[in-house]
Motif scaffolding. Structure first.
Motif, PDB file in Angstrom:
ATOM      1  N   GLY A   1      40.484  31.851  46.495  1.00  0.00           N
ATOM      2  CA  GLY A   1      40.166  33.273  46.299  1.00  0.00           C
ATOM      3  C   GLY A   1      39.426  33.874  47.489  1.00  0.00           C
TER       4      GLY A   1
ATOM      5  N   ARG B   1      45.080  44.489  39.756  1.00  0.00           N
ATOM      6  CA  ARG B   1      44.752  43.353  40.638  1.00  0.00           C
ATOM      7  C   ARG B   1      45.957  42.976  41.504  1.00  0.00           C
TER       8      ARG B   1
ATOM      9  N   ARG C   1      31.678  35.732  38.817  1.00  0.00           N
ATOM     10  CA  ARG C   1      31.589  35.771  37.342  1.00  0.00           C
ATOM     11  C   ARG C   1      30.218  35.278  36.896  1.00  0.00           C
TER      12      ARG C   1
ATOM     13  N   ARG D   1      40.213  37.207  51.266  1.00  0.00           N
ATOM     14  CA  ARG D   1      41.110  38.115  50.556  1.00  0.00           C
ATOM     15  C   ARG D   1      41.388  39.380  51.351  1.00  0.00           C
TER      16      ARG D   1
ATOM     17  N   VAL E   1      35.175  42.947  45.618  1.00  0.00           N
ATOM     18  CA  VAL E   1      33.760  43.079  45.954  1.00  0.00           C
ATOM     19  C   VAL E   1      33.715  43.349  47.472  1.00  0.00           C
TER      20      VAL E   1
ATOM     21  N   ARG F   1      39.301  37.355  29.272  1.00  0.00           N
ATOM     22  CA  ARG F   1      38.525  37.940  30.364  1.00  0.00           C
ATOM     23  C   ARG F   1      38.872  39.423  30.441  1.00  0.00           C
TER      24      ARG F   1
ATOM     25  N   GLN G   1      38.864  45.675  41.209  1.00  0.00           N
ATOM     26  CA  GLN G   1      38.645  45.950  42.645  1.00  0.00           C
ATOM     27  C   GLN G   1      38.005  44.758  43.334  1.00  0.00           C
TER      28      GLN G   1
ATOM     29  N   THR H   1      35.269  32.058  44.950  1.00  0.00           N
ATOM     30  CA  THR H   1      34.431  33.263  44.972  1.00  0.00           C
ATOM     31  C   THR H   1      34.488  33.965  43.607  1.00  0.00           C
ATOM     32  N   GLY H   2      35.625  33.888  42.936  1.00  0.00           N
ATOM     33  CA  GLY H   2      35.742  34.485  41.588  1.00  0.00           C
ATOM     34  C   GLY H   2      34.728  33.854  40.641  1.00  0.00           C
TER      35      GLY H   2
ATOM     36  N   GLN I   1      37.528  39.493  56.006  1.00  0.00           N
ATOM     37  CA  GLN I   1      36.993  38.201  55.540  1.00  0.00           C
ATOM     38  C   GLN I   1      37.599  37.055  56.357  1.00  0.00           C
TER      39      GLN I   1
HETATM   40  P1  AMP Z   1      39.467  35.669  40.915  1.00  0.00           P
HETATM   41  O1  AMP Z   1      38.966  34.827  39.788  1.00  0.00           O
HETATM   42  O2  AMP Z   1      39.615  34.908  42.212  1.00  0.00           O
HETATM   43  O3  AMP Z   1      40.718  36.427  40.564  1.00  0.00           O
HETATM   44  O4  AMP Z   1      38.337  36.767  41.211  1.00  0.00           O
HETATM   45  C1  AMP Z   1      37.868  37.637  40.207  1.00  0.00           C
HETATM   46  C2  AMP Z   1      37.302  38.896  40.830  1.00  0.00           C
HETATM   47  O5  AMP Z   1      36.185  38.563  41.679  1.00  0.00           O
HETATM   48  C3  AMP Z   1      38.250  39.670  41.730  1.00  0.00           C
HETATM   49  O6  AMP Z   1      39.116  40.523  41.008  1.00  0.00           O
HETATM   50  C4  AMP Z   1      37.274  40.431  42.610  1.00  0.00           C
HETATM   51  O7  AMP Z   1      36.692  41.516  41.918  1.00  0.00           O
HETATM   52  C5  AMP Z   1      36.177  39.396  42.834  1.00  0.00           C
HETATM   53  N1  AMP Z   1      36.471  38.556  44.021  1.00  0.00           N
HETATM   54  C6  AMP Z   1      36.721  37.221  44.038  1.00  0.00           C
HETATM   55  N2  AMP Z   1      36.927  36.781  45.283  1.00  0.00           N
HETATM   56  C7  AMP Z   1      36.805  37.860  46.096  1.00  0.00           C
HETATM   57  C8  AMP Z   1      36.925  38.063  47.501  1.00  0.00           C
HETATM   58  N3  AMP Z   1      37.207  37.047  48.343  1.00  0.00           N
HETATM   59  N4  AMP Z   1      36.738  39.319  47.979  1.00  0.00           N
HETATM   60  C9  AMP Z   1      36.439  40.339  47.161  1.00  0.00           C
HETATM   61  N5  AMP Z   1      36.330  40.228  45.835  1.00  0.00           N
HETATM   62  C10 AMP Z   1      36.498  38.998  45.284  1.00  0.00           C
END
Ligand code: AMP
Length: 218
Positions: free
Chosen positions: A85, A171, A36, A88, A59, A160, A57, A31-32, A92
Protein backbone atom coordinates in the motif's frame (compact mmCIF):
# COMPACT_ATOMS: atom_id res chain seq x y z
CA UNK A 1 14.58 -9.32 0.35
CA UNK A 2 13.14 -5.86 -0.20
CA UNK A 3 9.83 -5.88 -1.93
CA UNK A 4 7.00 -3.58 -2.94
CA UNK A 5 3.52 -4.96 -3.65
CA UNK A 6 1.73 -2.68 -6.08
CA UNK A 7 -1.85 -2.97 -7.25
CA UNK A 8 -5.38 -1.66 -6.84
CA UNK A 9 -7.33 -1.94 -3.61
CA UNK A 10 -8.67 -5.48 -3.37
CA UNK A 11 -5.80 -7.02 -5.35
CA UNK A 12 -4.89 -9.09 -2.29
CA UNK A 13 -1.68 -7.24 -1.43
CA UNK A 14 -2.33 -7.46 2.32
CA UNK A 15 -3.18 -11.15 2.18
CA UNK A 16 -0.07 -12.06 0.17
CA UNK A 17 2.12 -9.79 2.29
CA UNK A 18 0.94 -11.60 5.44
CA UNK A 19 1.70 -15.06 4.02
CA UNK A 20 5.04 -13.99 2.51
CA UNK A 21 6.19 -12.24 5.66
CA UNK A 22 5.48 -15.33 7.76
CA UNK A 23 7.01 -17.85 5.38
CA UNK A 24 10.03 -15.79 4.37
CA UNK A 25 10.63 -13.98 7.67
CA UNK A 26 10.05 -10.50 6.26
CA UNK A 27 8.58 -7.45 7.94
CA UNK A 28 5.16 -6.51 6.59
CA UNK A 29 4.67 -2.74 6.45
CA UNK A 30 1.10 -1.81 5.56
CA UNK A 31 0.30 1.90 5.56
CA UNK A 32 -3.43 1.03 5.52
CA UNK A 33 -3.03 -0.99 8.76
CA UNK A 34 -1.01 1.84 10.32
CA UNK A 35 -3.69 4.41 9.46
CA UNK A 36 -6.58 2.18 10.58
CA UNK A 37 -4.85 1.82 13.95
CA UNK A 38 -4.08 5.55 14.22
CA UNK A 39 -7.65 6.46 13.21
CA UNK A 40 -8.84 4.93 16.50
CA UNK A 41 -7.18 7.77 18.40
CA UNK A 42 -9.81 9.94 20.08
CA UNK A 43 -8.12 13.19 18.99
CA UNK A 44 -8.08 15.42 15.91
CA UNK A 45 -5.46 13.32 14.10
CA UNK A 46 -7.66 10.24 14.51
CA UNK A 47 -10.65 12.14 13.16
CA UNK A 48 -8.75 13.47 10.15
CA UNK A 49 -7.47 10.00 9.25
CA UNK A 50 -10.94 8.50 9.62
CA UNK A 51 -12.23 11.21 7.27
CA UNK A 52 -9.73 10.47 4.51
CA UNK A 53 -10.37 6.75 4.70
CA UNK A 54 -14.16 7.00 4.83
CA UNK A 55 -14.12 9.22 1.76
CA UNK A 56 -11.77 6.83 -0.06
CA UNK A 57 -9.17 9.60 -0.36
CA UNK A 58 -5.44 9.32 0.11
CA UNK A 59 -3.79 10.60 3.26
CA UNK A 60 -1.48 13.54 2.32
CA UNK A 61 1.98 12.54 1.10
CA UNK A 62 3.93 14.38 3.84
CA UNK A 63 2.19 12.38 6.58
CA UNK A 64 2.59 9.04 4.80
CA UNK A 65 6.23 9.61 3.85
CA UNK A 66 7.19 10.61 7.35
CA UNK A 67 5.63 7.50 8.88
CA UNK A 68 7.17 5.03 6.42
CA UNK A 69 10.63 6.60 6.42
CA UNK A 70 10.61 6.57 10.23
CA UNK A 71 9.89 2.82 10.17
CA UNK A 72 12.56 2.16 7.54
CA UNK A 73 15.20 3.88 9.66
CA UNK A 74 15.16 0.75 11.83
CA UNK A 75 18.24 -1.19 10.69
CA UNK A 76 16.62 -4.49 11.70
CA UNK A 77 14.11 -4.23 8.89
CA UNK A 78 16.16 -2.51 6.18
CA UNK A 79 17.07 -5.74 4.41
CA UNK A 80 13.83 -7.65 4.82
CA UNK A 81 10.63 -5.72 4.22
CA UNK A 82 7.46 -5.90 2.18
CA UNK A 83 5.76 -2.58 1.50
CA UNK A 84 2.01 -3.04 1.08
CA UNK A 85 0.00 0.00 0.00
CA UNK A 86 3.05 2.27 -0.24
CA UNK A 87 4.09 4.09 -2.35
CA UNK A 88 0.78 5.22 -3.82
CA UNK A 89 1.79 8.46 -5.56
CA UNK A 90 4.77 9.64 -7.60
CA UNK A 91 5.80 11.92 -4.71
CA UNK A 92 5.82 8.97 -2.31
CA UNK A 93 7.82 6.86 -4.80
CA UNK A 94 10.50 9.52 -5.27
CA UNK A 95 10.71 10.14 -1.54
CA UNK A 96 11.20 6.41 -0.96
CA UNK A 97 13.80 6.24 -3.75
CA UNK A 98 15.77 9.06 -2.17
CA UNK A 99 15.77 7.45 1.26
CA UNK A 100 16.81 4.06 -0.14
CA UNK A 101 19.58 5.59 -2.26
CA UNK A 102 21.02 7.70 0.57
CA UNK A 103 21.02 4.70 2.90
CA UNK A 104 22.30 2.28 0.22
CA UNK A 105 19.32 -0.03 0.54
CA UNK A 106 18.70 -1.50 -2.93
CA UNK A 107 15.15 -2.53 -3.75
CA UNK A 108 14.88 -6.11 -5.11
CA UNK A 109 11.53 -6.18 -6.82
CA UNK A 110 8.16 -4.52 -7.36
CA UNK A 111 5.35 -7.01 -7.86
CA UNK A 112 2.39 -5.56 -9.71
CA UNK A 113 -0.80 -7.51 -8.93
CA UNK A 114 -2.94 -6.83 -11.98
CA UNK A 115 -6.58 -7.32 -11.03
CA UNK A 116 -9.86 -6.99 -12.91
CA UNK A 117 -12.39 -4.43 -11.71
CA UNK A 118 -15.19 -6.94 -11.11
CA UNK A 119 -12.93 -9.08 -8.90
CA UNK A 120 -11.96 -5.97 -6.90
CA UNK A 121 -15.59 -4.95 -6.36
CA UNK A 122 -16.72 -8.49 -5.36
CA UNK A 123 -13.80 -8.96 -2.99
CA UNK A 124 -14.07 -5.62 -1.23
CA UNK A 125 -17.82 -5.22 -0.93
CA UNK A 126 -18.10 -8.86 0.30
CA UNK A 127 -15.26 -8.58 2.80
CA UNK A 128 -16.06 -8.67 6.51
CA UNK A 129 -13.53 -8.23 9.26
CA UNK A 130 -13.56 -9.03 12.93
CA UNK A 131 -14.05 -5.79 14.86
CA UNK A 132 -11.87 -7.18 17.65
CA UNK A 133 -8.90 -9.06 16.14
CA UNK A 134 -9.08 -7.90 12.50
CA UNK A 135 -9.37 -11.42 10.97
CA UNK A 136 -10.70 -11.43 7.40
CA UNK A 137 -13.87 -13.13 6.12
CA UNK A 138 -15.94 -12.97 2.95
CA UNK A 139 -19.70 -13.34 2.51
CA UNK A 140 -19.24 -15.84 -0.34
CA UNK A 141 -16.01 -17.72 0.14
CA UNK A 142 -14.61 -17.25 3.65
CA UNK A 143 -17.57 -17.93 5.91
CA UNK A 144 -17.26 -18.06 9.71
CA UNK A 145 -18.56 -21.19 11.47
CA UNK A 146 -21.20 -19.10 13.24
CA UNK A 147 -22.92 -16.35 11.27
CA UNK A 148 -21.47 -12.88 12.01
CA UNK A 149 -19.03 -14.15 14.66
CA UNK A 150 -15.25 -14.49 14.40
CA UNK A 151 -13.96 -18.09 14.60
CA UNK A 152 -10.75 -16.96 16.25
CA UNK A 153 -11.81 -14.61 19.05
CA UNK A 154 -15.63 -14.58 19.08
CA UNK A 155 -15.72 -10.87 18.08
CA UNK A 156 -18.46 -9.45 15.84
CA UNK A 157 -17.87 -9.31 12.10
CA UNK A 158 -18.28 -5.90 10.53
CA UNK A 159 -17.90 -4.25 7.14
CA UNK A 160 -15.11 -1.69 6.87
CA UNK A 161 -16.61 1.73 6.09
CA UNK A 162 -14.36 2.02 3.08
CA UNK A 163 -15.56 -1.35 1.72
CA UNK A 164 -19.06 0.05 1.02
CA UNK A 165 -19.73 0.04 -2.72
CA UNK A 166 -19.69 3.80 -3.23
CA UNK A 167 -16.35 4.15 -1.44
CA UNK A 168 -14.89 1.16 -3.26
CA UNK A 169 -15.70 2.82 -6.61
CA UNK A 170 -14.08 6.03 -5.35
CA UNK A 171 -10.96 4.11 -4.21
CA UNK A 172 -10.65 2.50 -7.65
CA UNK A 173 -10.90 5.95 -9.26
CA UNK A 174 -8.26 7.38 -6.92
CA UNK A 175 -6.02 4.38 -7.69
CA UNK A 176 -6.37 4.93 -11.45
CA UNK A 177 -5.68 8.65 -11.12
CA UNK A 178 -2.88 8.67 -8.58
CA UNK A 179 -1.28 5.24 -8.25
CA UNK A 180 -1.51 3.39 -11.59
CA UNK A 181 1.23 5.62 -13.03
CA UNK A 182 3.69 3.87 -10.73
CA UNK A 183 3.45 0.74 -12.89
CA UNK A 184 5.38 2.51 -15.68
CA UNK A 185 7.59 4.28 -13.16
CA UNK A 186 8.90 0.95 -11.80
CA UNK A 187 8.82 -0.74 -15.22
CA UNK A 188 11.21 1.90 -16.53
CA UNK A 189 13.52 1.29 -13.60
CA UNK A 190 13.55 -2.46 -14.41
CA UNK A 191 12.00 -3.59 -11.11
CA UNK A 192 8.53 -4.61 -12.22
CA UNK A 193 7.12 -8.14 -12.38
CA UNK A 194 3.44 -8.54 -13.19
CA UNK A 195 1.28 -11.32 -11.73
CA UNK A 196 -2.48 -11.84 -11.69
CA UNK A 197 -4.28 -10.59 -8.60
CA UNK A 198 -7.39 -12.45 -9.80
CA UNK A 199 -5.88 -15.78 -8.71
CA UNK A 200 -6.65 -17.66 -5.50
CA UNK A 201 -4.37 -16.87 -2.56
CA UNK A 202 -2.50 -20.23 -2.55
CA UNK A 203 -2.02 -20.33 -6.31
CA UNK A 204 -0.60 -16.80 -6.39
CA UNK A 205 1.64 -17.51 -3.42
CA UNK A 206 3.17 -20.47 -5.32
CA UNK A 207 3.76 -18.29 -8.38
CA UNK A 208 5.45 -15.62 -6.27
CA UNK A 209 7.60 -18.20 -4.53
CA UNK A 210 8.76 -19.55 -7.91
CA UNK A 211 9.43 -16.03 -9.16
CA UNK A 212 11.59 -15.15 -6.14
CA UNK A 213 13.44 -18.44 -6.59
CA UNK A 214 14.13 -17.78 -10.28
CA UNK A 215 15.38 -14.29 -9.44
CA UNK A 216 17.70 -15.69 -6.76
CA UNK A 217 15.98 -13.75 -3.98
CA UNK A 218 15.28 -16.81 -1.79
P1 AMP B 1 -5.49 0.16 2.24
O1 AMP B 1 -5.86 -0.76 3.36
O2 AMP B 1 -4.07 -0.02 1.77
O3 AMP B 1 -6.47 0.12 1.10
O4 AMP B 1 -5.54 1.65 2.83
C1 AMP B 1 -6.70 2.17 3.43
C2 AMP B 1 -6.70 3.68 3.35
O5 AMP B 1 -5.56 4.21 4.06
C3 AMP B 1 -6.59 4.27 1.95
O6 AMP B 1 -7.83 4.32 1.28
C4 AMP B 1 -6.02 5.64 2.25
O7 AMP B 1 -7.01 6.51 2.77
C5 AMP B 1 -5.04 5.35 3.37
N1 AMP B 1 -3.70 5.00 2.84
C6 AMP B 1 -3.06 3.81 2.95
N2 AMP B 1 -1.86 3.84 2.36
C7 AMP B 1 -1.72 5.09 1.86
C8 AMP B 1 -0.70 5.76 1.12
N3 AMP B 1 0.45 5.13 0.78
N4 AMP B 1 -0.91 7.05 0.77
C9 AMP B 1 -2.03 7.69 1.11
N5 AMP B 1 -3.04 7.13 1.78
C10 AMP B 1 -2.90 5.84 2.18
Amino acid sequence: MRLILLGPPGAGKGTQAKVLSQKLNLVHLSTGDIFRESAKRPDEIGQRLTGYMQRGQLVPDEIVNQIVIEKLKDKRIQNRFILDGYPRTKTQATSLDEFLAINKIPLDMVVYMQTSEQVIIDRLTGRRICGKCGANYHIKNILPKKDGICDICGGRLIQRDDDKKETVLKRIKVYNQQTAGLIDYYKNKGFLHTVSGDLEVDRLYKILHELFNEEGLI
